[in-house]
Structure formats: structure tokens, C-alpha cells
Design a protein around this motif. Structure first.
Motif, short mmCIF file in Angstrom:
data_model
loop_
_atom_site.label_atom_id
_atom_site.label_comp_id
_atom_site.label_asym_id
_atom_site.label_seq_id
_atom_site.Cartn_x
_atom_site.Cartn_y
_atom_site.Cartn_z
N PHE A 1 0.80 -1.23 0.00
CA PHE A 1 0.00 0.00 0.00
C PHE A 1 0.84 1.28 0.00
O PHE A 1 0.43 2.30 -0.55
CB PHE A 1 -0.90 0.00 1.25
CG PHE A 1 -1.76 1.21 1.37
CD1 PHE A 1 -2.93 1.31 0.63
CD2 PHE A 1 -1.41 2.26 2.20
CE1 PHE A 1 -3.74 2.44 0.72
CE2 PHE A 1 -2.21 3.40 2.29
CZ PHE A 1 -3.38 3.48 1.54
N HIS A 2 2.00 1.26 0.64
CA HIS A 2 2.79 2.50 0.75
C HIS A 2 4.27 2.18 0.80
O HIS A 2 4.74 1.50 1.72
CB HIS A 2 2.36 3.28 2.00
CG HIS A 2 3.28 4.41 2.37
ND1 HIS A 2 3.49 5.51 1.56
CD2 HIS A 2 4.05 4.61 3.46
CE1 HIS A 2 4.36 6.33 2.15
NE2 HIS A 2 4.71 5.82 3.30
N THR A 3 4.99 2.64 -0.22
CA THR A 3 6.46 2.52 -0.25
C THR A 3 7.04 3.83 -0.75
O THR A 3 6.30 4.73 -1.16
CB THR A 3 6.95 1.41 -1.22
OG1 THR A 3 6.89 1.93 -2.56
CG2 THR A 3 6.12 0.14 -1.12
N HIS A 4 8.37 3.89 -0.71
CA HIS A 4 9.07 5.01 -1.35
C HIS A 4 9.97 4.45 -2.44
O HIS A 4 11.10 4.89 -2.60
CB HIS A 4 9.87 5.79 -0.31
CG HIS A 4 9.02 6.37 0.79
ND1 HIS A 4 8.57 7.66 0.76
CD2 HIS A 4 8.51 5.82 1.92
CE1 HIS A 4 7.82 7.90 1.84
NE2 HIS A 4 7.78 6.79 2.56
N LEU A 5 9.47 3.47 -3.16
CA LEU A 5 10.27 2.81 -4.21
C LEU A 5 9.87 3.31 -5.59
O LEU A 5 8.74 3.76 -5.80
CB LEU A 5 10.04 1.29 -4.15
CG LEU A 5 10.39 0.64 -2.81
CD1 LEU A 5 10.06 -0.85 -2.85
CD2 LEU A 5 11.87 0.84 -2.47
N MET B 1 -4.19 9.73 5.13
CA MET B 1 -3.61 10.62 6.13
C MET B 1 -2.73 9.81 7.07
O MET B 1 -3.19 8.85 7.70
CB MET B 1 -4.72 11.31 6.93
CG MET B 1 -5.62 12.17 6.06
SD MET B 1 -6.93 13.01 7.01
CE MET B 1 -8.00 11.63 7.39
N MET B 2 -1.46 10.18 7.11
CA MET B 2 -0.50 9.52 8.00
C MET B 2 -0.17 10.58 9.04
O MET B 2 0.44 11.60 8.72
CB MET B 2 0.74 9.11 7.21
CG MET B 2 0.35 8.37 5.91
SD MET B 2 1.73 8.02 4.80
CE MET B 2 2.69 6.95 5.82
N ILE B 3 -0.60 10.35 10.28
CA ILE B 3 -0.58 11.44 11.25
C ILE B 3 0.32 11.13 12.44
O ILE B 3 0.26 10.02 13.00
CB ILE B 3 -2.01 11.77 11.74
CG1 ILE B 3 -2.98 11.82 10.55
CG2 ILE B 3 -2.02 13.11 12.48
CD1 ILE B 3 -4.42 12.11 10.93
N CYS C 1 1.37 -0.55 10.07
CA CYS C 1 2.08 -0.20 11.30
C CYS C 1 3.24 0.66 10.84
O CYS C 1 4.21 0.16 10.28
CB CYS C 1 2.55 -1.46 12.02
SG CYS C 1 1.19 -2.55 12.49
N TRP C 2 3.10 1.93 11.07
CA TRP C 2 3.92 2.93 10.39
C TRP C 2 5.22 3.23 11.14
O TRP C 2 5.18 3.64 12.30
CB TRP C 2 3.07 4.20 10.22
CG TRP C 2 3.72 5.33 9.52
CD1 TRP C 2 4.71 5.27 8.59
CD2 TRP C 2 3.41 6.72 9.67
NE1 TRP C 2 5.03 6.53 8.15
CE2 TRP C 2 4.26 7.44 8.80
CE3 TRP C 2 2.49 7.44 10.47
CZ2 TRP C 2 4.21 8.84 8.69
CZ3 TRP C 2 2.44 8.81 10.36
CH2 TRP C 2 3.29 9.51 9.48
N TRP C 3 6.36 3.01 10.46
CA TRP C 3 7.64 3.59 10.86
C TRP C 3 8.06 3.19 12.27
O TRP C 3 8.54 2.09 12.44
CB TRP C 3 7.50 5.11 10.69
CG TRP C 3 8.71 5.98 10.61
CD1 TRP C 3 10.00 5.68 10.86
CD2 TRP C 3 8.67 7.39 10.26
NE1 TRP C 3 10.78 6.83 10.68
CE2 TRP C 3 9.99 7.85 10.32
CE3 TRP C 3 7.66 8.29 9.91
CZ2 TRP C 3 10.33 9.20 10.04
CZ3 TRP C 3 7.98 9.60 9.63
CH2 TRP C 3 9.32 10.06 9.70
N SER D 1 4.87 -1.66 3.59
CA SER D 1 6.29 -1.83 3.93
C SER D 1 7.01 -0.52 4.25
O SER D 1 7.93 -0.49 5.02
CB SER D 1 7.03 -2.53 2.79
OG SER D 1 7.24 -1.63 1.72
N ASP D 2 6.59 0.58 3.61
CA ASP D 2 7.34 1.84 3.73
C ASP D 2 8.78 1.70 3.22
O ASP D 2 9.65 2.53 3.54
CB ASP D 2 7.35 2.38 5.16
CG ASP D 2 6.92 3.83 5.22
OD1 ASP D 2 7.35 4.61 4.36
OD2 ASP D 2 6.14 4.17 6.12
N ALA D 3 9.05 0.66 2.44
CA ALA D 3 10.42 0.45 1.95
C ALA D 3 10.92 1.67 1.17
O ALA D 3 10.19 2.27 0.39
CB ALA D 3 10.46 -0.79 1.06
ZN ZN Z 1 6.53 6.54 4.10
#
Ligand code: ZN
Ligand code: RAT
Length: 438
Positions: free
Chosen positions: A25-29, A278-280, A345-347, A375-377
């Protein structure tokens, strides 16, 4: 007998969780079209390229930069001296101090080892030169396929930060930069809500004549900016990270951020039928010397999220929070609003003990109706460890929960277990996005 049944149930759950492909759902790749600073041995590289992969990027992940400055203090090695080193020298420094001179038992350190192992390299050898040589022989594009195969990731969602010049220019210069089907676009525009005056000044420079005051022309032009960029990146959804003190008090709230949300962002998203993520809870740069590693966690206001979900029933919201203390209230809020999808489960809560706790609590309150993880990879290869570790934890929770219902005589079939896992790893996201499952 019963014990055998339960062991079989658990094995079924583990297989299902291991085998289900996940839509991250959310990465920085990014795909290779965005350039890579490391193209493999001898090949031309792009020093500012956005596709990060390989052992030196794994070792210089900002989580590990923060950790190494705890053991080699800035008095011993100044921040400037660290940042002046080449990437390889930084990686050597981190390897020496976090892996060799003390044991690599933090989650970020352990992640490097899991990744090496699953790639077929042997962490027991502790052979950094050998690992480098192996990565030097890989082709970045083919390496993406391999990593997706090993991690069981079927699609990678990017974070396309339009206020980042390096990234924005790549979209403007090459209209096919986002065409790689393995990657999906997400429009990210934090400054619109975090710092409207600065965002407005940028918009003016980019040809959208807006004012600092939110008059009609400004609203129209800022909406046009968002529409243009949704189209350019083919965004699946739009996203922001917000500070802990983000508040939304209601439709009459005079705050600039509330007005930008109400008049600019949410109407465009409703019109395009796209969700807003929204990531808060991130307070940026409490130690700017650490760069990406310098952000802090803070308690956020779940009541504001509930008011947003209630005031904008025609919008859909994804939400995750950074503070452990917010997780329960957020899950309860999701029970009240069908247009709120809790995810990941963020960061700083992406650690085994907290993933376990948070996932259990969410299942108890929400059943299967949430997205357990992303993953937030930032480094391609991290997909391997982030999903490997999370799959194990999610399987533990599910096995326990199926065991609890099995005690009543209710026996979930293998198909039902696989159906539930598919919801977690793919369909809750695709359904909420409104995109059909391939
Ligand atoms: Zn991120
Ligand atoms: O987890 C991270 O790598 C953070 O630096 C952030 O990128 C965070 O996930 C974000 O998307 O803002």
C-alpha cells in the motif's frame, strides 16, 4: 485428534499468509525510469536517481543512520563529516559499528540480515565485500522482479512527492516515466496542509496563480494543480503526512489547513472518486542533522479524523498513526465510519512487538476489515525483510484467532482462510480504491 486439527489449522494459516501475493500500500520505491545511483558494476549511474537498491543503500537506510549516531556520537564524528563521506564509506561505518562492534539485534539491523539471507547470501560470512560483489553483478530492472518474487509483492505503490524538485522534474521531462506496470502512482502533497504559504508560493512559480488568502480564484487554481498532477502520475489515491498537532474542528473551522482540506483537496478527490490517505503523528526534523532520520513521533488527535469522516461522507479516507498510544482510538473510530480504512504499522510502530500488539487489537475490533501492513520500503531489497517479518507476525495473530473460534466448534475451511488473507493483503485495498481485482 483435536491437537492434530489445531496443528493443521495453524499450518494452513502459515501457508496461506506466506503464499498470498501482497499489494504493498505504501512505499518510497521507484522503477529504473527514475534513475538509480547504483546501476551495477561499471554501468552509468544517476547520482540523484530515485531507485535505491543494493547493500550500500540497505546499510545507509535512515533508520540505521539514526542508530549509528547513538554509538559513534556527533562529538566523535560530526554530522558534516558523516554526510561528506561517500555512500560506500557511510555503509562501511555503519557495518563496522552496528554489525561488527556490537550485535545487529535492532529491527532495522536484523532486516539487513534477513534480506541477505533470503537473497541467497550468507550472513554468517559477515563478508561485506562479497555482498557488494554480488550486488554489482545484478541488473537493476531484473532485480526488481527477483525481489518481488522473493517477497511475494505483486504490486508496489509509490509515493510521488510533487513538492520534491528532483522527482517533479522527472515527471515533467518524461511523460512515460511512470509507465512501469509493477509500480502504481500516489500523489503526495504534504506542504498543502503543513505549510500553505510556502506551497502557494511554489504553485505561483509553477503557473498556478494562487494567493495566500483562500479566495475563489485560489481555490480554483489549486484544484487545477491537484487535478493536473493526479492525471500526470495516474494517482490511485492522494496522501499526506501530518504533524501530531493537526486538528480539524468542523465545517466552520477557520484554520488554513481545514479550509484547504474542505475547499480544495476533498472536493477534487470526491469528484475523481479517489481516497485520501492521512498519516498522522510525525514531527519533522527535531534533529535536522540526521536528515530523514531526524523526525519524531507525537500523539495525534483521532477526534479530528472522526470529524473529517463524518463531515465528508462522500470521501473515503485511509489513515495510519505513528504513536502507539493512538492505535486503539483509531481502530474504534474505524468502527464508526465505513469511509475510514485503517492501514499499516507505520515507521516507529513497524517493530515486531508492536505489530503483534496492534494487529491483534485491530482484529479484535475490526475483524478482517483493515489493511494490516505496508512496507514503507525506501530501498527495493527491504521489501524482503519488511514482508517476511510482518507475514510471520500476522500469521501468528490469525492462527490464534482461528484457534479461538475453533474452540466453539466453528471450523474455518482452507478456502475461507485463504479468502480472509486475500482481504488483508489485497482486496481490502482494491475494494476501498474501487479498482477491480485482476
Ligand atoms: Zn513513508
Ligand atoms: O518511514 C519512513 O521512511 C519515513 O521517513 C517517512 O517516509 C514516512 O514513512 C512518510 O511517508 O512520511
Amino acid at each position: 485428534g483435536r491437537a492434530q486439527d489445531l496443528a493443521a489449522l495453524e499450518a494452513t494459516v502459515r501457508d496461506a499468509v506466506r503464499e498470498q501475493p501482497v499489494w504493498d500500500f505504501h512505499t518510497h520505491l521507484y522503477p529504473p525510469s527514475f534513475g538509480t545511483p547504483f546501476a551495477g558494476s561499471g554501468k552509468a549511474s544517476d547520482p540523484k536517481g530515485l531507485m535505491l537498491w543494493g547493500i550500500d543503500e540497505l546499510l545507509t537506510y535512515h533508520y540505521l543512520v539514526a542508530e549509528v549516531f547513538r554509538v559513534v556520537t556527533p562529538q566523535q564524528l560530526s554530522y558534516d563529516d558523516f554526510w561528506r563521506m561517500t555512500k560506500r564509506e557511510q555503509a562501511d561505518h555503519i557495518w563496522k559499528h552496528l554489525f561488527l562492534e556490537r550485535s545487529p539485534i535492532s529491527e532495522a539491523c536484523r532486516g539487513v540480515l534477513t534480506t541477505l539471507q533470503r537473497l541467497g547470501l550468507d550472513p554468517a560470512e559477515r563478508d561485506l565485500a562479497g555482498y557488494r560483489q554480488w550486488f554489482d553483478e545484478q541488473d537493476p530492472d531484473r532485480h526488481i522482479d527477483r525481489v518481488m518474487e522473493i517477497s511475494g509483492v505483486s504490486r508496489i505503490t509509490m509515493t510521488n512527492a510533487v513538492f520534491d524538485d528532483n522527482e517533479r522534474l522527472r515527471w515533467l521531462e518524461n511523460r512515460h516515466v511512470g509507465d512501469d506496470p509493477r509500480f502504481a502512482g500516489v500523489l503526495r502533497f504534504d506542504p498543502l496542509l503543513r505549510d500553505w504559504p510556502a506551497a502557494a508560493a511554489q504553485l505561483v512559480r509553477w503557473g498556478y496563480p494562487v494567493n495566500k488568502t483562500l479566495d475563489d480564484q485560489t481555490v480554483e487554481q489549486a484544484r487545477k494543480f491537484i487535478r493536473d498532477w493526479i492525471d500526470r502520475v495516474q494517482a490511485l489515491y492522494c496522501a499526506v503526512s501530518l504533524p501530531p498537532d493537526f486538528r480539524y474542528e468542523g465545517l466552520e473551522d477557520p484554520r488554513t489547513s481545514s479550509t484547504v482540506l474542505r475547499k480544495i483537496i476533498l472536493p477534487v478527490l470526491a469528484e475523481r472518486d479517489l481516497p485520501f490517505a492521512m498519516m498522522i503523528g510525525s514531527r519533522l526534523r527535531v534533529n535536522p542533522e540526521l536528515r530523514d532520520g531526524g523526525d519524531m513521533v507525537g500523539l495525534a488527535d483521532v477526534a479530528s479524523v472522526a470529524r473529517i469522516c463524518s463531515d465528508f461522507p462522500h470521501n473515503r479516507f485511509f489513515c495510519t498513526m505513528l504513536a502507539r498510544e493512538n492505535q486503539h482510538e483509531l481502530a474504534v473510530a474505524a468502527r464508526k465510519f465505513g469511509n475510514l480504512m485503517v492501514f499499516g504499522c507505520w515507521w516507529f510502530v513497524n517493530n515486531p512487538s508492536l505489530i503483534d500488539e496492534i494487529t491483534r487489537m485491530r482484529v479484535e475490533l475490526l475483524g478482517t476489515s483493515f489493511i494490516p501492513q505496508h512496507s514503507d520500503a525506501r530501498v527495493l531489497d527491504q521489501l524482503i525483510y519488511k514482508w517476511d517479518h510482518s507475514r510471520d507476525l500476522i500469521a501468528n495473530v490469525l492462527a490464534d484467532k482461528y484457534r479461538d473460534v475453533a474452540a466453539t466448534g466453528w471450523r474455518p475451511s482452507e478456502n475461507e482462510i485463504r479468502r480472509d488473507v486475500r482481504l488483508f493483503f489485497h482486496e481490502n485495498m482494491s475494494n476501498f480504491l474501487g479498482t477491480p481485482t485482476p
